[in-house]
Design an enzyme around this catalytic site. Structure first.
Site, PDB file in Angstrom:
ATOM      1  N   ARG A 231       0.873  -1.003  -0.050  1.00 56.96           N
ATOM      2  CA  ARG A 231      -0.197   0.082  -0.053  1.00 56.96           C
ATOM      3  C   ARG A 231       0.765   1.362   0.050  1.00 56.96           C
ATOM      4  O   ARG A 231       1.953   1.380   0.756  1.00 56.96           O
ATOM      5  CB  ARG A 231      -0.968   0.232   1.041  1.00 56.96           C
ATOM      6  CG  ARG A 231      -2.182  -1.039   1.021  1.00 56.96           C
ATOM      7  CD  ARG A 231      -3.021  -0.323  -0.333  1.00 56.96           C
ATOM      8  NE  ARG A 231      -4.265  -1.243  -0.293  1.00 56.96           N
ATOM      9  CZ  ARG A 231      -4.267  -1.977  -1.249  1.00 56.96           C
ATOM     10  NH1 ARG A 231      -3.025  -2.457  -2.013  1.00 56.96           N
ATOM     11  NH2 ARG A 231      -5.439  -2.992  -1.420  1.00 56.96           N
ATOM     12  N   GLU A 260      -3.657   7.518  -5.679  1.00 59.51           N
ATOM     13  CA  GLU A 260      -4.025   6.652  -7.073  1.00 59.51           C
ATOM     14  C   GLU A 260      -5.255   7.174  -7.809  1.00 59.51           C
ATOM     15  O   GLU A 260      -6.074   7.518  -6.854  1.00 59.51           O
ATOM     16  CB  GLU A 260      -4.139   5.117  -6.590  1.00 59.51           C
ATOM     17  CG  GLU A 260      -2.513   4.831  -6.289  1.00 59.51           C
ATOM     18  CD  GLU A 260      -2.609   3.247  -5.975  1.00 59.51           C
ATOM     19  OE1 GLU A 260      -3.592   2.642  -6.480  1.00 59.51           O
ATOM     20  OE2 GLU A 260      -1.530   2.842  -5.249  1.00 59.51           O
ATOM     21  N   HIS A 278       0.172  -0.123  -9.877  1.00 59.65           N
ATOM     22  CA  HIS A 278      -0.575  -0.787  -9.134  1.00 59.65           C
ATOM     23  C   HIS A 278      -1.300  -2.027 -10.026  1.00 59.65           C
ATOM     24  O   HIS A 278      -2.360  -2.356  -9.978  1.00 59.65           O
ATOM     25  CB  HIS A 278      -1.776  -0.187  -8.382  1.00 59.65           C
ATOM     26  CG  HIS A 278      -2.369  -0.862  -7.310  1.00 59.65           C
ATOM     27  ND1 HIS A 278      -3.035  -0.097  -6.092  1.00 59.65           N
ATOM     28  CD2 HIS A 278      -2.483  -2.218  -6.751  1.00 59.65           C
ATOM     29  CE1 HIS A 278      -3.451  -0.846  -5.369  1.00 59.65           C
ATOM     30  NE2 HIS A 278      -3.149  -2.152  -5.496  1.00 59.65           N
TER      31      HIS A 278
HETATM   32  C1  MLT Z   1      -5.548  -6.085  -3.380  1.00 58.71           C
HETATM   33  O1  MLT Z   1      -5.759  -5.380  -2.575  1.00 58.71           O
HETATM   34  O2  MLT Z   1      -6.161  -7.082  -3.623  1.00 58.71           O
HETATM   35  C2  MLT Z   1      -4.615  -5.601  -4.329  1.00 58.71           C
HETATM   36  O3  MLT Z   1      -4.073  -4.214  -4.102  1.00 58.71           O
HETATM   37  C3  MLT Z   1      -5.160  -5.508  -6.173  1.00 58.71           C
HETATM   38  C4  MLT Z   1      -6.058  -4.434  -6.122  1.00 58.71           C
HETATM   39  O4  MLT Z   1      -6.912  -4.098  -5.768  1.00 58.71           O
HETATM   40  O5  MLT Z   1      -5.828  -3.928  -7.572  1.00 58.71           O
END
Ligand code: MLT
Length: 311
Positions: A231, A260, A278
């Site tokens: 994160r 983001e 991401h």
């Molecule tokens: C997640 O929390 O599963 C990952 O960061 C993947 C996303 O949400 O793109």
């Protein structure tokens, strides 16, 4: 008949599973908060990935909503406390994209150590940088994994064949360490001081404060690399940029950001940093698995009251 809103783009598998279970769905992607507020009272369930922010205002407008499903692991885009106060349950899909994320972290490690992005860019331009590119090997190096949940464990297993020492910083590892004899659990300070590569696979702090600060960089090896595919707020971007510019560490690879989508960022154009948008969990395989998991979980809950992977 129950009705579910799908508000982020995800594998079509989700729709098939809801249809098979005779749950009606609307797919409305990219709606702003005010539009979701107007329609959310029609729905019993909602499925999101990371783009939709399930805010307090959305939750308070959701008169029938019983369940919010996150196709993925992180739930920081959902106001879980307000959802719970309003008797809604929140579910995610732990483990569904762990392999994808661990493999991406590993790809970032290799890209940094062998300077693949620079080699690729310059070779495409006809610049033959052979003499200027000298890689670093993984063998005999120390990998520090911060957080030892599904992704951290997977990364530690992926590197088993590379002859590395693996340090871990995890509160929960003590009670299950007999299952992971290939890693050593150490304090955060010990991990950052002794690791050649430090990869974050933990949750962000509740107060949003970064886990790694200016003082930490001073304790690290000047040849060390940082990877963050967890994160954005775990690593303060300004402190990282300063540490790189002051040669306190050698490089970093970042997949997640304080803001983001990252349209502007202090790390942009720093040649010591590799950036990806991401995408650590974005594989064909993982997107199907998380879609299947969340759709099946929501169907079981709406049809039978069975709660799976609630947070
Ligand atoms: C997640 O929390 O599963 C990952 O960061 C993947 C996303 O949400 O793109």
């Amino acid at each position: 008949m129950s009705k579910v809103l799908i508000s982020d783009s995800m594998s079509k598998v989700v729709q098939k599973i809801f249809e098979k279970n005779k749950i009606s769905i609307d797919v409305k992607i990219g709606l702003p908060e005010e539009e979701i507020i107007k329609i959310i009272s029609e729905y019993d369930g909602m499925v999101v990935r990371s783009a939709t922010k399930v805010t307090k205002n959305i939750i308070l407008a959701a008169k029938k909503l019983k369940v919010i499903g996150r196709a993925g692991a992180g739930i920081d885009n959902i106001d879980v406390a307000t959802a719970k106060e309003n008797n809604m349950i929140v579910m995610n899909t732990p483990g569904g994209n762990s392999n994808a994320t661990a493999e991406h972290a590993f790809a970032l490690i290799m890209s940094l150590l062998r300077r693949i992005p620079f080699a690729n860019e310059t070779t495409h331009k006809g610049q033959w940088e052979k003499k200027n590119i000298k890689g670093t090997e993984l063998s005999k190096k120390t990998l520090g994994i911060v957080g030892f949940g599904n992704v951290g464990v997977r990364l530690s297993n992926l590197v088993k064949g590379f002859d590395m020492n693996i340090l871990v910083n995890s509160k929960s590892l003590e009670s299950r360490k007999k299952y992971y004899p290939h890693v050593k659990n150490v304090s955060f300070d010990e991990l950052i001081s002794n690791s050649d590569i430090i990869s974050f696979h933990c949750k962000a702090a509740k107060d949003g404060k970064p886990l790694i600060t200016k003082e930490h960089y001073k304790k690290m090896k000047p040849t060390a690399y940082i990877i963050n595919a967890a994160r954005g707020n775990i690593v303060d971007e300004k402190d990282l940029n300063d540490a790189l510019n002051e040669n306190l560490i050698a490089g970093a690879a970042i997949d997640v950001y304080s803001k983001e989508p990252a349209k502007e960022n202090i790390l942009f154009n720093n040649p010591k940093v590799i950036l990806t948008p991401h995408i650590a969990a974005s594989t064909t395989e993982a997107s199907i698995v998380v879609a299947e998991m969340i759709a099946n979980q929501i169907c079981k809950f709406l049809l039978k009251g069975v709660k799976i992977n609630t947070v």
